[in-house]
Motif scaffolding. Structure first.
Motif, PDB file in Angstrom:
ATOM      1  N   ARG A  19       0.857  -1.194   0.000  1.00  0.00           N
ATOM      2  CA  ARG A  19       0.000   0.000   0.000  1.00  0.00           C
ATOM      3  C   ARG A  19       0.889   1.239   0.000  1.00  0.00           C
ATOM      4  O   ARG A  19       1.503   1.567   1.014  1.00  0.00           O
ATOM      5  CB  ARG A  19      -0.929  -0.014   1.211  1.00  0.00           C
ATOM      6  N   ASN A  20       0.988   1.873  -1.162  1.00  0.00           N
ATOM      7  CA  ASN A  20       1.797   3.089  -1.308  1.00  0.00           C
ATOM      8  C   ASN A  20       3.232   2.868  -0.831  1.00  0.00           C
ATOM      9  O   ASN A  20       3.744   3.588   0.029  1.00  0.00           O
ATOM     10  CB  ASN A  20       1.143   4.248  -0.547  1.00  0.00           C
ATOM     11  N   GLU A  21       3.885   1.866  -1.422  1.00  0.00           N
ATOM     12  CA  GLU A  21       5.244   1.497  -1.019  1.00  0.00           C
ATOM     13  C   GLU A  21       6.226   1.629  -2.182  1.00  0.00           C
ATOM     14  O   GLU A  21       7.211   0.892  -2.246  1.00  0.00           O
ATOM     15  CB  GLU A  21       5.274   0.054  -0.502  1.00  0.00           C
ATOM     16  N   ALA A  22       5.991   2.551  -3.108  1.00  0.00           N
ATOM     17  CA  ALA A  22       6.863   2.666  -4.281  1.00  0.00           C
ATOM     18  C   ALA A  22       8.310   2.900  -3.895  1.00  0.00           C
ATOM     19  O   ALA A  22       9.228   2.419  -4.577  1.00  0.00           O
ATOM     20  CB  ALA A  22       6.365   3.801  -5.186  1.00  0.00           C
ATOM     21  N   ASP A  74      -2.679  -2.487  -3.003  1.00  0.00           N
ATOM     22  CA  ASP A  74      -3.889  -2.214  -2.235  1.00  0.00           C
ATOM     23  C   ASP A  74      -4.185  -0.717  -2.233  1.00  0.00           C
ATOM     24  O   ASP A  74      -3.680   0.027  -1.399  1.00  0.00           O
ATOM     25  CB  ASP A  74      -3.696  -2.735  -0.804  1.00  0.00           C
ATOM     26  N   ASP A  75      -4.989  -0.300  -3.197  1.00  0.00           N
ATOM     27  CA  ASP A  75      -5.390   1.111  -3.297  1.00  0.00           C
ATOM     28  C   ASP A  75      -4.161   2.028  -3.357  1.00  0.00           C
ATOM     29  O   ASP A  75      -4.107   3.061  -2.678  1.00  0.00           O
ATOM     30  CB  ASP A  75      -6.289   1.481  -2.104  1.00  0.00           C
ATOM     31  N   CYS A  76      -3.167   1.628  -4.155  1.00  0.00           N
ATOM     32  CA  CYS A  76      -1.932   2.411  -4.255  1.00  0.00           C
ATOM     33  C   CYS A  76      -2.140   3.639  -5.135  1.00  0.00           C
ATOM     34  O   CYS A  76      -2.692   3.541  -6.238  1.00  0.00           O
ATOM     35  CB  CYS A  76      -0.814   1.551  -4.842  1.00  0.00           C
ATOM     36  N   ALA A  93      -9.535  -0.071  -1.626  1.00  0.00           N
ATOM     37  CA  ALA A  93     -10.016  -0.262  -0.257  1.00  0.00           C
ATOM     38  C   ALA A  93     -11.145   0.726   0.008  1.00  0.00           C
ATOM     39  O   ALA A  93     -10.912   1.862   0.430  1.00  0.00           O
ATOM     40  CB  ALA A  93      -8.878  -0.065   0.740  1.00  0.00           C
ATOM     41  N   THR A  94     -12.363   0.316  -0.265  1.00  0.00           N
ATOM     42  CA  THR A  94     -13.506   1.221  -0.140  1.00  0.00           C
ATOM     43  C   THR A  94     -13.794   1.576   1.310  1.00  0.00           C
ATOM     44  O   THR A  94     -14.324   2.650   1.600  1.00  0.00           O
ATOM     45  CB  THR A  94     -14.760   0.593  -0.773  1.00  0.00           C
ATOM     46  N   ASP A  95     -13.473   0.684   2.237  1.00  0.00           N
ATOM     47  CA  ASP A  95     -13.747   0.924   3.655  1.00  0.00           C
ATOM     48  C   ASP A  95     -12.479   1.234   4.438  1.00  0.00           C
ATOM     49  O   ASP A  95     -12.445   1.082   5.653  1.00  0.00           O
ATOM     50  CB  ASP A  95     -14.436  -0.307   4.268  1.00  0.00           C
ATOM     51  N   GLY A  96     -11.431   1.669   3.769  1.00  0.00           N
ATOM     52  CA  GLY A  96     -10.183   1.955   4.450  1.00  0.00           C
ATOM     53  C   GLY A  96      -9.265   0.748   4.470  1.00  0.00           C
ATOM     54  O   GLY A  96      -9.626  -0.352   4.039  1.00  0.00           O
ATOM     55  N   ALA A 117      -7.641  -8.404   4.583  1.00  0.00           N
ATOM     56  CA  ALA A 117      -8.203  -8.482   3.240  1.00  0.00           C
ATOM     57  C   ALA A 117      -7.111  -8.360   2.184  1.00  0.00           C
ATOM     58  O   ALA A 117      -7.121  -9.087   1.177  1.00  0.00           O
ATOM     59  CB  ALA A 117      -9.255  -7.399   3.049  1.00  0.00           C
ATOM     60  N   ALA A 118      -6.159  -7.448   2.400  1.00  0.00           N
ATOM     61  CA  ALA A 118      -5.080  -7.270   1.428  1.00  0.00           C
ATOM     62  C   ALA A 118      -4.201  -8.507   1.353  1.00  0.00           C
ATOM     63  O   ALA A 118      -3.813  -8.947   0.264  1.00  0.00           O
ATOM     64  CB  ALA A 118      -4.252  -6.040   1.796  1.00  0.00           C
TER      65      ALA A 118
END
Length: 342
Positions: A14-17, A44-46, A72-75, A80-81
């Protein structure tokens, strides 16, 4: 043998570029047959350019890579990821058996990680490897807690030994360093969609299902001590709590010792639990009815499942104590064990 089975390495990110290049370099340096390895990255929603980065570097990688995207619609939801990442691996295995490895984007597996995991899975169904924080020197309190729990688990295995446990064992079980047979993962339903703690729950559920859970210090992943966790709870939450000066509280080791001794007795009793005398003695030890003990046993596939299911939480020494108290109590238990062994 596990060494000959296909392997899928399943990683949620998740946002780990900024961290993905180092991770993929470490994966490329792993010892073992890379023809058997397929890496699955679940973004995951990156929103940080991870996808574009992977498209650029994929042609240079010495292993097969599959990337999937989720929202990730609910955060954030760690369970789940991680489940989605493993689902990618299961799809690649296409119903066949294989070995599933999991780690995190901020972690670096050591060069012999896959080989150590394969060796461990020759003895067990699920393996939790050792997670080493690269900058642990800056967090002495967290290190002290980790060392306490490692001692506590080693004590557990002196009073309730199992043949599949590693000689170099430890306590922690985190998604940054897990390995499991695909057949075992499917049988137990996999990671639950929990905001955090999905990894520990998987290990607990595996033991209650009668699977052999091994904690192996030879299978090592290095991870960061960052405070910006990608999910609620977890290591980042613990470190932040300690930074605030919160005093850790843990279960009284004497209560844990009672529970583990009960599990050892349950293992020994399982084969002859149909005998009234056997189940009566066990029931009295655990504070249960003999008929209840028999009912639990009939629902269990083996002694491991029985030991994990039948023993209730401790009813003695069932409170929380400070870390200082817990260490002193554990020292006393260890000394008693040494006296008995002598």
């Amino acid at each position: 043998m596990p060494h000959d089975l296909p392997m899928v390495l399943c990683i949620p990110a998740r946002n780990e570029a900024a961290l993905l290049p180092a991770l993929l370099t470490a994966v490329g340096d792993l010892s073992g047959d890379r023809d058997l390895l397929h890496v699955c990255l679940y973004l995951d929603d990156c929103r940080d350019g991870s996808s574009a980065l992977l498209q650029r570097i994929e042609p240079t990688l010495p292993f097969r890579l599959t990337v999937a995207h989720g929202s990730a619609t609910d955060g954030p939801n760690a369970g789940a990821a991680r489940a989605a990442a493993v689902a990618m691996g299961l799809a690649i295995l296409d119903g066949g058996d294989g070995l599933i490895f999991t780690t995190d984007a901020d972690s670096l597996p050591r060069r012999d990680w896959l080989l150590a995991g394969c060796r461990a899975l020759a003895e067990a169904d699920v393996v939790a490897g050792r997670i080493v924080r690269t900058d642990a020197v800056g967090d002495p309190q967290a290190t002290r807690i980790e060392q306490f729990y490692d001692r506590l688990h080693r004590y557990r295995r002196t009073i309730d030994p199992v043949p599949w446990e590693a000689r170099d064992t430890h306590h922690f079980g985190g998604g940054a360093n897990l390995a499991i047979r695909a057949s075992a993962y499917r049988a137990m339903g996999g990671f639950l969609h929990l905001p955090s703690g999905e990894d520990g729950r998987l290990l607990d559920d595996a033991a209650r299902a009668g699977l052999r859970v091994r904690r192996d210090g030879a299978m090592v992943v290095e991870t960061s001590s960052r405070r910006s966790g990608r999910s609620v709870g977890g290591l980042a939450g613990l470190l932040l709590s300690l930074d605030r000066g919160d005093r850790p509280r843990m279960a009284d080791p004497r209560g844990s010792s009672w529970q583990w001794r009960g599990q050892a007795s349950a293992r020994e009793s399982f084969a002859s639990i149909d005998q009234l005398g056997t189940r009566t003695v066990l029931a009295e030890r655990l504070g249960l009815a003999a008929d209840h003990v028999l009912g639990v046993a009939r629902d269990c596939p083996n002694a491991e499942a029985f030991a994990m299911r039948v023993v209730p939480p401790p009813t003695v020494h069932d409170g929380l104590v400070s870390l200082d108290e817990a260490e002193d109590i554990l020292t006393g238990l260890e000394e008693q064990r040494c006296e008995i062994a002598a």
